[in-house]
Structure formats: C-alpha cells, structure tokens
Write an enzyme that holds these catalytic residues in place. Structure first.
Site: not given
Length: 282
Positions: A137, A157, A183-184, A194, A281
């Site tokens: 694990r 990211c 995270r973003s 992704n 952006a």
C-alpha cells in the site's frame, strides 16, 4: 456513448451551476493582455474511470492521444524537464532559454533514493514494487517536493500517483488501479488530456507487470473553468456524443522503457470538431 463524455458534461454543469467565482479576488493567473484570469471553481471533484470497460477519451472533441502519451513518456520514462525532449509545445511558455522547466515533473521522477534494495528513482521503485510486492500500500510517486518548488517554473498540477492492486474473481491476472491527485485543473484545456495521459500510463505499467489495467480514480482539489472559457464549455457540452474509441498498446512491449508513441493503437475514434484558439492563462 462514451462514459468519459457523460462524466465531463456532468462535471462542467456542476461547476457552472454550483461553483464559486474568484472574480474580484487576488489571483495569480493572467491573460496575455495582462488582465486577471478569474475562474468558476469547484472543490474536490472526483471522477472514476474503468479501463476494463472503455478508454476514457472524450468524443465531444478529439484528444490528441499520441501527444498525451509523448508527454507522459517525457515525464515518467525519459524523466526529462526539458522541452527539447518533448514533441509538443504545451510547455513552451514555462521553459527558459535552454528549454528547461526547472526541477519539475520528470526531474523529480528521476531523482534516485536509497532503499534497502538499492538506489532507485521513483518510476523504477513503482515497477519494482509492482513486480515484487504488488499488494504493498506504499506504491506512490510524488513530484510536489517543497524544497525544490522555488526552482520549478510551474508548480506541479498533477502531482502524485498511488498504485493499488486488486484481484478479480475468475481472472488469472491481478488488476492494477491508480489514484491521480491533482491540486488544480483548467477543465477546458487540460481535463481529458490528463485523464488520457494517466490512463495510458496505467495501461503501460499494467502490461509490463502482466496485470490488467483497472480503475483510474482522478481527484481534483480545484477544478475550474476560466471566465473566458465559459461560452466554449457551454457549446462543448451541448454537442453530440459518440462511442468511445478502442485504444490498445503493442502487446510485444514488455519493458516500460521500450514504449514509444508508435506502440499506441487507436481505432474508431469519432469526435466533434476541435475548439480552436483557446486562450491559456499563465
């Protein structure tokens, strides 16, 4: 129809209808003209894809699967942080004059650490454990290394993977699953990119470990739609859906470090037209 399309549409509608806006707040991202790039955001989005059922590519518009694979190989196989080792131009804005994006992504995967079994980098450790101790694990990669953040041109990211093996009744092979922590995420520009990248990574690792690729669990802390993307998103989620494409790997490849984009086989990929000139952006 493609299950990835259904998840994507539901996620986008949820963000638009139930998300919160950052308009007027102090934000880091900005548009090319210098104005602040605000978002509608949703905290804690979790999507689950089962690769045993279908490959999670959008059909609302086509995702460049070979380019996705090339970038994931750049990070986890070539362990590079230099855009000269990458065929696409998605990282150009964050590269310096030498092509480097700093101590980010592939650099971190390639850092070797001392284990009782010897010196290994992060990817080699994943492969070692899956082959020698598959029910561990503790099979994790992490690129969000605080001591090196100041030397990264962009903080990671998608920053960690957790690998977990399960048994499937009636099968003589183990099932390999993965959690991708992010995270973003810019939902329009990067969501399916992704998802497909890490689905391909899961497929490659499963193949070389003689396992079946199972579930990809995608956890996004801050899933957002930029203010200048809202109209494009509304049009995109109103499009017709098609069946998911058939995506396979060359079964002859048994060594993770031998995969190339030529080993990705894509069939019957029908999709809507591309959305051109998406503002990004930075």
């Amino acid at each position: 129809m493609s299950y990835a399309d259904t998840l994507f549409k539901n996620m986008c509608r949820d963000i638009l209808e139930n998300g919160t806006s950052t308009e007027g707040e102090k934000v880091r991202p900005h548009w090319e003209d210098g104005t602040s790039a605000y978002t509608i955001k949703r905290f804690g989005v979790v999507n689950r894809y089962d690769l045993r059922k279908e490959f999670p590519a959008l059909t609302l518009r086509k995702t460049a699967l070979k380019s996705c694979m090339d970038e994931i190989l750049w990070i986890y196989q070539r362990k590079s942080a230099n855009i000269h080792d990458l065929n696409s131009h998605v990282w150009d804005e964050w590269a310096d004059e030498t092509g480097s994006i700093g101590k980010a992504y592939g650099y971190q995967i390639g850092v070797k650490s001392q284990y009782k079994e010897g010196m290994m980098d992060q990817m080699d450790r994943v492969l070692y454990d899956l082959k020698n101790n598959p029910f561990s694990r503790r099979i994790i990669t992490n690129t969000y290394v605080h001591e090196d953040l100041s030397e990264m041109h962009l903080y990671p990211c998608a920053y960690s993977t957790t690998w977990n093996v399960t048994e499937e009744k009636g099968s003589d092979k183990l099932v390999l699953n993965m959690v991708l922590n992010q995270r973003s995420q810019d939902v329009l520009a990067a969501n399916n990119w992704n998802v497909c990248q890490y689905a391909i990574l899961l497929m490659m690792v499963a193949q070389v470990c003689d396992m079946v690729p199972g579930e990809l669990l995608h956890v996004i802390a801050d899933a957002h739609i930029y203010d200048r993307h809202v109209d494009a998103i509304r049009k995109l989620i109103g499009r017709e859906e098609y069946p998911a494409p058939k995506v396979h790997l060359n079964p002859e490849v048994k060594d993770f470090y031998q995969f190339t984009t030529a080993d990705l086989l894509v069939e019957d990929y029908q999709a809507g037209p591309q959305i051109k000139n998406i503002p990004i952006a930075v």
